[in-house]
Design a protein around this motif. Sequence first.
Motif, PDB file in Angstrom:
ATOM      1  N   LYS A   3      -0.006  -2.991   5.708  1.00 34.02           N
ATOM      2  CA  LYS A   3      -0.588  -3.535   4.474  1.00 34.02           C
ATOM      3  C   LYS A   3      -0.125  -2.738   3.263  1.00 34.02           C
ATOM      4  O   LYS A   3       0.225  -3.320   2.228  1.00 34.02           O
ATOM      5  CB  LYS A   3      -2.122  -3.479   4.551  1.00 34.02           C
ATOM      6  CG  LYS A   3      -2.749  -4.628   5.310  1.00 34.02           C
ATOM      7  CD  LYS A   3      -4.257  -4.481   5.214  1.00 34.02           C
ATOM      8  CE  LYS A   3      -5.000  -5.563   5.956  1.00 34.02           C
ATOM      9  NZ  LYS A   3      -6.429  -5.194   6.083  1.00 34.02           N
ATOM     10  N   ALA A   4      -0.137  -1.408   3.390  1.00 34.26           N
ATOM     11  CA  ALA A   4       0.303  -0.566   2.278  1.00 34.26           C
ATOM     12  C   ALA A   4       1.769  -0.864   1.959  1.00 34.26           C
ATOM     13  O   ALA A   4       2.151  -0.966   0.789  1.00 34.26           O
ATOM     14  CB  ALA A   4       0.134   0.903   2.642  1.00 34.26           C
ATOM     15  N   PHE A   5       2.561  -1.036   2.998  1.00 34.91           N
ATOM     16  CA  PHE A   5       3.978  -1.323   2.807  1.00 34.91           C
ATOM     17  C   PHE A   5       4.154  -2.659   2.089  1.00 34.91           C
ATOM     18  O   PHE A   5       4.969  -2.785   1.169  1.00 34.91           O
ATOM     19  CB  PHE A   5       4.684  -1.347   4.161  1.00 34.91           C
ATOM     20  CG  PHE A   5       6.159  -1.562   4.055  1.00 34.91           C
ATOM     21  CD1 PHE A   5       7.019  -0.489   3.873  1.00 34.91           C
ATOM     22  CD2 PHE A   5       6.690  -2.843   4.112  1.00 34.91           C
ATOM     23  CE1 PHE A   5       8.382  -0.690   3.761  1.00 34.91           C
ATOM     24  CE2 PHE A   5       8.057  -3.047   3.990  1.00 34.91           C
ATOM     25  CZ  PHE A   5       8.908  -1.974   3.820  1.00 34.91           C
ATOM     26  N   ASN A   6       3.357  -3.648   2.489  1.00 32.05           N
ATOM     27  CA  ASN A   6       3.476  -4.964   1.859  1.00 32.05           C
ATOM     28  C   ASN A   6       3.072  -4.944   0.389  1.00 32.05           C
ATOM     29  O   ASN A   6       3.622  -5.690  -0.405  1.00 32.05           O
ATOM     30  CB  ASN A   6       2.650  -5.993   2.631  1.00 32.05           C
ATOM     31  CG  ASN A   6       3.365  -6.412   3.898  1.00 32.05           C
ATOM     32  OD1 ASN A   6       4.589  -6.319   4.001  1.00 32.05           O
ATOM     33  ND2 ASN A   6       2.598  -6.849   4.877  1.00 32.05           N
ATOM     34  N   ARG A   7       2.103  -4.084   0.060  1.00 30.99           N
ATOM     35  CA  ARG A   7       1.735  -3.985  -1.355  1.00 30.99           C
ATOM     36  C   ARG A   7       2.888  -3.397  -2.161  1.00 30.99           C
ATOM     37  O   ARG A   7       3.162  -3.838  -3.279  1.00 30.99           O
ATOM     38  CB  ARG A   7       0.458  -3.147  -1.518  1.00 30.99           C
ATOM     39  CG  ARG A   7      -0.806  -3.926  -1.134  1.00 30.99           C
ATOM     40  CD  ARG A   7      -2.068  -3.199  -1.564  1.00 30.99           C
ATOM     41  NE  ARG A   7      -2.313  -2.008  -0.759  1.00 30.99           N
ATOM     42  CZ  ARG A   7      -3.051  -2.002   0.357  1.00 30.99           C
ATOM     43  NH1 ARG A   7      -3.637  -3.109   0.774  1.00 30.99           N
ATOM     44  NH2 ARG A   7      -3.220  -0.888   1.025  1.00 30.99           N
TER      45      ARG A   7
END
Length: 898
Positions: free
Chosen positions: A752-756
């Motif tokens: 999720k952090a990567f996608n943000r």
Amino acid sequence: MAQKTLDEFSMPKAKPKEIPAEAKAEAMPMLFTEKVEERKKQQGFPPLAPENLPPSYFVSATYDGKAGKVLIKLYEPDSQQIYFWYDNTGHKPYCYTNLSPYELEKIDRLMKHSGFDHFEIEEKFDPLSDRTVKVTKIVAKDPLAIGGRKKGCIRDIIPEDFPKVSEIPVANEAVKVWESRIKYYQSYIYDRRLLPGMVYEVKNGALVPKRLEEAEKNVQKLMQVFQESPSEELEYIEQWARLLEYPAPKFRYAAIDIEVCSSIATRMPDPREAAYPVVCVSVYGSDGQKRVLLLKREGVREGTEHLPADVKIEYFDSEEELLRAVFEVLWSYPFVVTFNGDDFDLRYLTHRAENYGFRRDEIPIEVGKRVCLLKYGLHIDLYKFFFNRSIQIYAFNNRYRDVTLDDVGRALVGLEKIPLEKGIGDLTYTELAKYCFRDAEITYKLTSFEDELVLKLVLVLARISSMPMEDVSRQGVSRWIRNFMHREHRRRNFLIPNAEDILALKGKTATKAIIKGKKYKGAIVVEPVPGVHFNVAVMDFPSLYPSIIKVWNLGYQSVLCPHPECRTNLIPDTPNWVCKKKRALESLLIGSLRDLRVQWYKTKSKDKSLPPELRSWYNIIQGALKVILNASYGVFGAETFDLYCPPVAEATAAIGRHAITQIINMAEKLGIQVLYGDTDSVFLKNPSKDQIRELEEWTEHELKMGLDVDKIYRYAVFSSRKKNYLGVLEDGSVDVKGLTGKKRHIPLFIKKAFNRMKERLAMVKTPADFEEAKKDIVKEIRDCYTRLKRREWESLSELAFNVVLGEELERYTKTTPQHVKAARILKEEGVELKAGDLISFVKVINEPHVKPVELATKNEIDVDKYVAYLHSTFDQVLDALGLDFDEIIGLTKLERFM
DNA sequence: GCGGACTGCTTACCT
DNA sequence: ACAGGTAAGCAGTCCGCG
């Protein structure tokens, strides 16, 4: 036989029954018995095609042992019925040998073999020696005589016995047998030049192809585009075009799913024993039939769930009646789809019925070792189809990751399974009905979506490969390719070589692979230029390897051919040569398929002026071609492929390396910086229109292959790692390749952090925008870090690593990877695990440092391990942006050493 | 008995 | 049962270390 009786026998949508469900259920067995009687006495089973049958699709073929003949199943699209056509040409199974009839007559076991029929002498062309040879055709009475599973079949007798009876002590040439392993119905299809998937009529009892004028017109239009092609290729282009341009029928099918109530809730009941009752069956038909059949049981409550109003719920007092009702469905639909019906649903139903003492002819299922087929229609097992790696990757672009009904359904049709909190036996009637019906619904929708894409894809592949739809849907791409190769051998009167003869003659490979254990050297990957680059053009060869096979005339015949004059025609980077005199079959077949895809179907599938149904049909065709073309090189390097020829695969890769190297050199000569490249692509930094045009023209002229601009990145981010980059396209969409942040095993929390970060990068338009984006990314990482440190995650499952168990648990003997440790803990808990299962585990402080998610608690999580993972995931992008993870999370340079 | 350098195993990815 | 090339993390081994 009269059309009328057949219609009655099939009982589709016809008369909606007004009798209440209960009453109807009771009446069911009677009705069924009547139907059986009807079938047996009046019109008989099988549903024989009449002397004259309107145009129908050849959908399946098999050998009917009882009749001793090939049986072809025809689907008549108006009545939507299956008709059986039995061979009436007297065709017989056979194989070839290099022994003469005179020599063969001395082999007693052969002459006295009950299945032996007679000899014929034939001239065939031997592609390996490039000359015509005389061979003996040994004709048999039935296919098992040639190559049955039992000992003492003809193909074994000949090399075993001939040396013993031979008068010459040592035979000069080895005793050989050819074409003894081809399935009889395939042999029949090739010899009679039948085309599975195409339209046929029965005229005065004979099976004849039906010409469709509309499709023929399209073929002619297509041929105009290929006017310039060499005449040798035209023949093949036209042949393929006819197979692809003929329309597909509207299919009539039903999806079915069964539920079995076992005593142990976690264990899958064994379909061979069929020890537990079938308690629910759902049917979802393309004719609107939506039924849930429930078994009445003691102590089961009604429940409060609601099913859609058009779903009919029927209760059965006995399981036997329930089974009879399901069988009626299986007797009546031309196509039945299941998800894992081969190994479960249909197998279970059969054995359950046998346990009840059903007669053979009352059961509509033919149980095989690995498959379950239907006596009337066709059974397509979607699990087998979606499991096919080529289909998963190339036809569905990896949109589903696990081959489960839940994941495939969610990804392709937006429907998921209903989660179960209890065992099947503890559900109320309506809970059970709802659960089971949903499974049938997903299975149905997976078949119906995008204009019956799956069935049409299977149909197109059946046409290309000359295989029955059932086989195509269950077998891999190497079988499809093998079969169309075999078809062409027979069509041109070529002897089909034995794999060991190809290998003995053409040998192994000459190059050394980079990876230990591989057979030959593969593609080149260019060292990337790390950093952020604006305006990056990606140029590539569309279908590079098929193009090479076409342009370089590659095939098992042509590589290392027997002609001395071809020896100078060397393949770059290898000591091998390729034939200049004769086109190889592979080169023609694969080359023409490639041209059709690139020059016709790809453009047609995007042509907005065409009606949407036609466009979608063209899209299905180009997808099918893509699947085949993508595998067309690899099969030559696969030992399991019948025309396995390592030097062909090696040559293809070597020529690919040569091509890309030349492009890179030329680009640099033209003053373009090459940022990266992999196999068939080059990433060019800010090239001008002229530079691109020059490169295209040079490539076309020098390499005889097209080089296209595939896409243009507004900017691309490279680390120093190969096969790892991020590119933002003009429209703001982002390509992420190989980065840890997209790998499926990493915890959702990190993903999720990567996608943000990815979303933030998508908004960057100019170098100046970067500064703002960097600040946001720094903030995001810090935030993520502190949440980890404070143990503020939504749920433990967000921290789970999800790794596939590649082997059975016992087979990890060399090392014990973490997911295997977790799996062994689960096994202790009584969970059954097998190869292919996904293991979810978290990292914890104490030995052995891993724990299955469901057993772990918040406080034992090893937070530092997760920080380390976060670090390495982001590093792949951060170093290109000039950022440093440790600095971001507030560690000073000094602290990092402590 | 422990840590670093190394190799090998395993999985997931790219073309 | 299409191929080879690459990244990453961990398991296991060997060797040095007075």
